[in-house]
Write a protein that holds these residues in place. Structure first.
Motif, PDB file in Angstrom:
ATOM      1  N   VAL B 238       0.861  -1.052  -0.169  1.00  0.00           N
ATOM      2  CA  VAL B 238       0.130   0.153   0.001  1.00  0.00           C
ATOM      3  C   VAL B 238       0.866   1.468   0.148  1.00  0.00           C
ATOM      4  CG1 VAL B 238      -1.898   1.353   1.267  1.00  0.00           C
ATOM      5  CG2 VAL B 238      -2.014  -1.108   1.002  1.00  0.00           C
ATOM      6  N   LEU B 239       2.037   1.464   0.879  1.00  0.00           N
ATOM      7  CA  LEU B 239       2.954   2.354   0.866  1.00  0.00           C
ATOM      8  C   LEU B 239       3.590   2.666  -0.410  1.00  0.00           C
ATOM      9  CD1 LEU B 239       4.593   1.839   4.473  1.00  0.00           C
ATOM     10  CD2 LEU B 239       2.872   3.908   3.706  1.00  0.00           C
ATOM     11  N   MET B 240       3.963   1.500  -1.041  1.00  0.00           N
ATOM     12  CA  MET B 240       4.598   1.572  -2.467  1.00  0.00           C
ATOM     13  C   MET B 240       3.613   2.296  -3.192  1.00  0.00           C
ATOM     14  SD  MET B 240       7.435   0.762  -4.024  1.00  0.00           S
ATOM     15  CE  MET B 240       8.362  -0.711  -3.520  1.00  0.00           C
ATOM     16  N   THR B 241       2.320   1.847  -3.366  1.00  0.00           N
ATOM     17  CA  THR B 241       1.518   2.301  -4.294  1.00  0.00           C
ATOM     18  C   THR B 241       1.446   3.663  -4.032  1.00  0.00           C
ATOM     19  OG1 THR B 241       0.187   0.374  -4.027  1.00  0.00           O
ATOM     20  CG2 THR B 241      -0.965   2.220  -5.130  1.00  0.00           C
ATOM     21  N   THR B 242       1.279   4.306  -2.806  1.00  0.00           N
ATOM     22  CA  THR B 242       1.244   5.844  -2.663  1.00  0.00           C
ATOM     23  C   THR B 242       2.582   6.612  -3.111  1.00  0.00           C
ATOM     24  OG1 THR B 242       0.154   4.987  -0.543  1.00  0.00           O
ATOM     25  CG2 THR B 242       0.542   7.297  -0.794  1.00  0.00           C
ATOM     26  N   LEU B 243       3.788   5.705  -2.836  1.00  0.00           N
ATOM     27  CA  LEU B 243       4.726   6.462  -3.390  1.00  0.00           C
ATOM     28  C   LEU B 243       4.933   6.527  -4.644  1.00  0.00           C
ATOM     29  CD1 LEU B 243       7.433   5.011  -0.522  1.00  0.00           C
ATOM     30  CD2 LEU B 243       6.751   7.390  -0.782  1.00  0.00           C
ATOM     31  N   LEU B 245       2.901   7.230  -6.644  1.00  0.00           N
ATOM     32  CA  LEU B 245       2.163   8.366  -7.085  1.00  0.00           C
ATOM     33  C   LEU B 245       3.264   9.438  -7.731  1.00  0.00           C
ATOM     34  CD1 LEU B 245      -0.747   8.543  -4.735  1.00  0.00           C
ATOM     35  CD2 LEU B 245      -1.133   8.165  -7.173  1.00  0.00           C
ATOM     36  N   PHE B 246       4.234   9.638  -7.051  1.00  0.00           N
ATOM     37  CA  PHE B 246       5.108  10.770  -7.371  1.00  0.00           C
ATOM     38  C   PHE B 246       5.743  10.652  -8.859  1.00  0.00           C
ATOM     39  CE2 PHE B 246       4.947  11.031  -2.717  1.00  0.00           C
ATOM     40  CZ  PHE B 246       4.508  12.307  -2.603  1.00  0.00           C
ATOM     41  N   PRO B 247       6.303   9.489  -9.020  1.00  0.00           N
ATOM     42  CA  PRO B 247       6.759   9.235 -10.307  1.00  0.00           C
ATOM     43  C   PRO B 247       5.638   9.188 -11.473  1.00  0.00           C
ATOM     44  CG  PRO B 247       7.109   7.175  -9.202  1.00  0.00           C
ATOM     45  CD  PRO B 247       6.702   8.345  -8.203  1.00  0.00           C
ATOM     46  N   LEU B 248       4.374   8.897 -11.035  1.00  0.00           N
ATOM     47  CA  LEU B 248       3.502   8.663 -12.148  1.00  0.00           C
ATOM     48  C   LEU B 248       2.918  10.319 -12.320  1.00  0.00           C
ATOM     49  CD1 LEU B 248       1.033   7.098 -13.249  1.00  0.00           C
ATOM     50  CD2 LEU B 248      -0.260   7.580 -11.206  1.00  0.00           C
ATOM     51  N   PHE B 249       2.980  11.060 -11.561  1.00  0.00           N
ATOM     52  CA  PHE B 249       2.699  12.518 -11.709  1.00  0.00           C
ATOM     53  C   PHE B 249       3.713  13.110 -12.420  1.00  0.00           C
ATOM     54  CE2 PHE B 249      -0.234  12.415  -7.810  1.00  0.00           C
ATOM     55  CZ  PHE B 249      -1.214  11.999  -8.288  1.00  0.00           C
ATOM     56  N   TRP B 250       4.873  12.820 -12.292  1.00  0.00           N
ATOM     57  CA  TRP B 250       5.903  13.112 -12.927  1.00  0.00           C
ATOM     58  C   TRP B 250       5.812  12.932 -14.487  1.00  0.00           C
ATOM     59  CZ3 TRP B 250       9.867   9.960 -15.114  1.00  0.00           C
ATOM     60  CH2 TRP B 250      10.615  10.451 -15.716  1.00  0.00           C
ATOM     61  N   SER B 251       5.567  11.308 -14.636  1.00  0.00           N
ATOM     62  CA  SER B 251       5.373  11.027 -16.271  1.00  0.00           C
ATOM     63  C   SER B 251       4.349  11.578 -16.839  1.00  0.00           C
ATOM     64  CB  SER B 251       5.458   9.469 -16.263  1.00  0.00           C
ATOM     65  OG  SER B 251       4.073   8.917 -15.461  1.00  0.00           O
ATOM     66  N   TYR B 252       3.253  11.846 -15.726  1.00  0.00           N
ATOM     67  CA  TYR B 252       1.941  12.448 -16.737  1.00  0.00           C
ATOM     68  C   TYR B 252       2.414  13.840 -17.329  1.00  0.00           C
ATOM     69  CZ  TYR B 252      -1.428   9.345 -14.690  1.00  0.00           C
ATOM     70  OH  TYR B 252      -2.275   8.407 -14.482  1.00  0.00           O
ATOM     71  N   LYS B 253       3.092  14.708 -16.290  1.00  0.00           N
ATOM     72  CA  LYS B 253       3.503  15.904 -16.660  1.00  0.00           C
ATOM     73  C   LYS B 253       4.439  15.951 -18.052  1.00  0.00           C
ATOM     74  CE  LYS B 253       4.835  20.077 -14.569  1.00  0.00           C
ATOM     75  NZ  LYS B 253       5.678  20.859 -13.221  1.00  0.00           N
ATOM     76  N   LYS B 254       5.440  14.962 -17.917  1.00  0.00           N
ATOM     77  CA  LYS B 254       6.285  14.866 -19.065  1.00  0.00           C
ATOM     78  C   LYS B 254       5.695  14.038 -20.406  1.00  0.00           C
ATOM     79  CE  LYS B 254       9.919  16.580 -16.956  1.00  0.00           C
ATOM     80  NZ  LYS B 254      10.751  17.668 -17.427  1.00  0.00           N
ATOM     81  N   VAL B 262       3.110   1.662 -17.270  1.00  0.00           N
ATOM     82  CA  VAL B 262       3.574   0.533 -16.267  1.00  0.00           C
ATOM     83  C   VAL B 262       3.565   1.133 -14.937  1.00  0.00           C
ATOM     84  CG1 VAL B 262       5.791  -0.261 -15.912  1.00  0.00           C
ATOM     85  CG2 VAL B 262       5.399   0.020 -18.231  1.00  0.00           C
ATOM     86  N   ILE B 263       3.659   2.320 -14.434  1.00  0.00           N
ATOM     87  CA  ILE B 263       3.426   2.567 -13.020  1.00  0.00           C
ATOM     88  C   ILE B 263       1.953   2.269 -12.543  1.00  0.00           C
ATOM     89  CG2 ILE B 263       3.207   4.352 -11.432  1.00  0.00           C
ATOM     90  CD1 ILE B 263       5.723   5.702 -12.961  1.00  0.00           C
ATOM     91  N   VAL B 264       0.877   2.601 -13.527  1.00  0.00           N
ATOM     92  CA  VAL B 264      -0.364   2.297 -12.889  1.00  0.00           C
ATOM     93  C   VAL B 264      -0.463   1.089 -12.791  1.00  0.00           C
ATOM     94  CG1 VAL B 264      -2.796   2.838 -13.798  1.00  0.00           C
ATOM     95  CG2 VAL B 264      -1.223   4.569 -13.927  1.00  0.00           C
TER      96      VAL B 264
END
Lengths: 435, 335
Positions: B238-243, B245-254, B262-264
């Motif tokens: 669960v914690l890993m899923t939450t963490l 989120l940061f690279p996910l939002f970064w990949s969205y932005k980029k 892959v992250i999702v």
């Protein structure tokens, strides 16, 4: 109000009856389609490409509907017959596990084929189409192994109402598998090829796209001829097997009430269960003994050899068997006549009467398939696992299955109407092709 | 051998949720577009999932077969007590599968396309929701000796917790679909922007419905939180899923769309992995305190052995072809 057992049996019958049509099409149409595709690859004749794509689109509708109705069936086994699945799952689950692999591959090949026209090398693409057909037939053969086990259960010891010493391999390779599987494949090929020949004969008869439809018939006809000739042989093998394994089922199929030597074959007629006679039947002396045991003097067990409580419902079993045999005979005669006409160099496709007979055959193969499953399934009653678990003891304890019956009957009826309507649209467009 | 069977069961479930889940999400997305009177996403959906549609849904058949062959007693109890939600799932699976195929293969493109889309969308939400209800019921108790219809066939799955899990599954599927569509090859800039906007809404939906699951669990089904928090692997997931989120939002932005996918995929796998592990090895808990686990009341050893062989061979044959299928239709979009 319907009792739970009747409702569950009816629901299962409707689900199987619905699914089997799509399963049969999913097994055989890919082979026809691949054959047409091969002809296109070899000749570059565009008509074969049109046929390939036409059948492919029809297959897409049938495969998707068959896949979901098959998924529904895998759930229904547990939902309607939890006691059966609790006992039988570990015994007869093995063919299902292999069927899972075959079906998975079939879906993958179908994806590659349907969407692969511009993505794959042309021979790889063609091979993926062949793969759909091979996996479809393999998948069907595995599923039939599970059904055959219900008719010929083995691979366990039944002690105090539970199965012990389970041997799933022995259960899978049960005595009924070969006879049921070969008959299923041959008759599936007959049903589909007869329907395809019939449909294209309609267009030919209406003088629509004459060349295209002749080519379609040319592709499907070999399948029809081979399967129509094999069907009586396959049926005979199957019936001989039933005579040994399930003599009660054979007696019900024939409405053969009394055990006797030199038993006659009963053709047609309506069984009168109360008075144990068959009204209006034609009886051919010795023939049942010959067909069942290759011996005109063999004793064929009648229904009187078994307790009445173990009898299956005679009327549907007998009538379904007669219908199945009649249709098989009809197809066999058409095939023989067609083969003779080829030797005599007579173009029977231009003959109005023969064309009408082929057109009449369009739905008959599917009716025979349904009739065959009625013989197999209803003929096994009152047992869900022949000789071991009664259907009444396996049904879900949840009351109100009647409502599930109405819900799913409505659903399948809706889907049947939709598929028929879509196929109508499909054919309406085909009729316009080339005009 | 049994451990391998359980592993394949877990993987098949996770693959179903990730791959078929994206398909369900596509249907939910379609429905939202129809409700909002926005442009249909039909072409996008068919391009993205058409070729892999059938294969994605075979995972559930694998799950069912493993269950009834390997764990027949549990399968029998599930089929019995969860009869109603499972029947609802069947209705949904049947309708959405056929609606999708009808829409694609109908040779005449007319007003029926919209009807198929409605049916596809509604049945997608319907199925996803009931799947969630069934998942939620795995954290409930089953009646050992039910005395009436409600106790036997309604209570095991009915409740706010189960309903909130149903909503959460819908949200997860929608989130998967949005991320999946991000990378689809479209030259339509307005469509791209619209998908991105919708993506953020689905993230919000996941957060709200996930919160609802925890809230209802806290008050009504504390065992869910206890199991998740009490299991080191689950809470780590669960914690890993939450963490992530940061690279996910970064990949969205980029706009690194394949990285997002892959992250999702990993996040959803982690969520369901956490759920699976949290209750492991318990399969069923009865109200008299007894339990059925993966290691009790399983099929006899010869059956498990045959299931093991079938799965080994099946996985070895199917996986290369499945990878080939994905590669053929997705290769042009690989990073």
């Amino acid at each position: 109000m319907l009792d739970n057992l009747t409702a569950a049996r009816s629901l299962m019958a409707i689900s199987l009856g619905f699914h089997i049509i799509f399963a049969v099409v999913g097994m055989i149409v890919p082979l026809l389609m691949s054959f047409a595709h091969l002809k296109w690859l070899k000749t570059q004749d565009e008509d074969y490409l049109i046929l390939t794509k036409w059948w492919m689109k029809g297959l897409g509708i049938f495969f998707a509907t068959g896949a979901v109705s098959g998924t529904a069936l895998s759930f229904e086994l547990g939902l309607l017959w939890p006691t059966f699945m609790k006992h039988a799952g570990p015994i007869f689950g093995m063919p299902f596990s292999w069927e899972g692999t075959a079906f998975f591959l079939e879906a993958i090949f179908l994806g590659l084929y349907l969407y692969g026209f511009n993505h794959l090398n042309r021979w790889t693409h063609w091979l993926s189409g062949v793969g759909v057909g091979i996996c479809g037939v393999t998948s069907g053969i595995f599923v039939v192994a599970a059904n055959a086990w219900m008719n010929s259960p083995q691979g366990f010891d039944w002690i105090n109402g539970a199965a012990t010493n389970i041997d799933p391999v022995k259960a899978m390779f049960n005595k009924a598998w070969l006879s049921q599987a070969q008959h299923t494949v041959v008759t599936a090929a007959l049903a589909v090829s007869m329907a395809v020949v019939g449909i294209h004969t309609i267009f030919l008869y209406l003088k629509k796209n004459v060349q295209l439809n002749r080519k379609a018939i040319k592709v499907a006809m070999p399948f029809f001829l081979i399967s129509a000739i094999l069907t009586p042989l396959s049926g005979d093998y199957s019936a001989k097997d039933v005579a040994i394994r399930q003599p009660l089922k054979l007696a019900a199929m024939e409405a053969h009430f009394k055990t006797e030597k030199s038993a006659p074959l009963i053709i047609g007629g309506f069984p009168d269960v109360k008075n144990e006679v068959v009204h209006g039947a034609i009886k051919i002396p010795y023939l049942l003994s010959i067909l069942a045991f290759n011996n005109p003097y063999a004793v064929v067990k009648g229904l009187d050899a078994f307790p009445k409580k173990d009898w299956p419902p005679l009327i549907p079993v007998h009538i379904a068997f007669q219908v199945m045999v009649a249709i098989g005979t009809y197809a066999f005669i058409l095939a023989i006549v067609f083969i003779i006409s080829q030797f005599l160099k007579v173009d029977l496709l231009s003959n109005s009467i023969f064309s009408k007979l082929l057109i009449l055959g369009t739905p008959l193969g599917f009716i025979a398939v349904e009739a065959g499953w009625i013989v197999t399934e209803v003929g096994r009653q009152p047992w869900i696992v022949y000789g071991f678990i009664r259907t009444a003891d396996a049904v879900t304890p949840m009351p109100g299955i009647e409502f599930a019956l109405y819900l799913f009957s409505g659903l399948y009826l809706f889907l049947a109407v939709m598929v028929s309507w879509l196929m109508w649209r499909h054919f309406s467009l085909f009729k316009k092709l080339g005009n | 051998m049994l451990e391998f069977v359980i592993l394949v069961l877990a993987i098949a479930l996770i693959f179903y949720v990730v791959f078929a889940g994206a398909d369900f999400g596509a249907g939910i997305y379609e429905l939202l577009c129809l409700i909002g009177k926005r442009r249909s996403r039909k072409e996008l959906i068919e391009k993205a999932i058409g070729p892999i549609w059938e294969a994605n849904h075979i995972w559930i058949i694998i799950v069912v077969v493993i269950f009834f062959m390997g764990f027949p007693t549990s399968f029998s109890h599930f089929s019995n007590h969860l009869h109603i939600p499972m029947a609802m799932i069947l209705v949904g699976i049947t309708l959405r599968g056929t609606a999708f195929a009808f829409r694609h293969y109908d040779p005449v493109i007319d007003h029926w396309q919209k009807r198929y889309s409605w049916l596809f969308g509604i049945s997608s939400v319907w199925t996803a929701f009931w799947q969630g209800v069934v998942v939620g019921s795995l954290f409930g108790v089953f009646p050992a000796t039910p005395s009436n219809f409600y106790e036997a066939y309604i209570a095991p799955w009915f409740g706010f917790f189960n309903l909130s899990v149903g909503l959460f599954i819908c949200a997860i599927y929608l989130f998967l679909a949005h991320t999946f569509f991000l990378g689809e090859d479209t030259t339509d800039e307005s469509l791209k922007r619209s998908i991105k906007r919708d993506l953020w809404k689905s993230v919000l939906f996941v957060i709200i419905s996930g919160g609802l699951v925890f809230l209802t669990s806290f008050f009504l089904r504390p065992i869910f939180i206890e199991r998740i928090v009490g299991n080191k692997l689950s809470i780590s997931a669960v914690l890993m899923t939450t963490l992530l989120l940061f690279p996910l939002f970064w990949s969205y932005k980029k706009s690194y769309t394949n990285i997002s996918r892959v992250i999702v995929g990993i996040q959803v796998a982690l969520i369901f992995g956490a759920v699976f592990i949290s209750s492991f090895p318990v399969l069923l808990t009865f109200d008299n305190g007894t339990q059925i686990t993966y290691f009790t009341e399983t099929a006899p050893e010869p059956t498990i052995r045959q299931l093991f062989y079938a799965l080994i061979v099946g996985v070895s044959i199917v996986l290369p072809f499945l990878v080939a299928l994905y590669r053929v239709f997705k290769r042009e979009r690989l990073v």
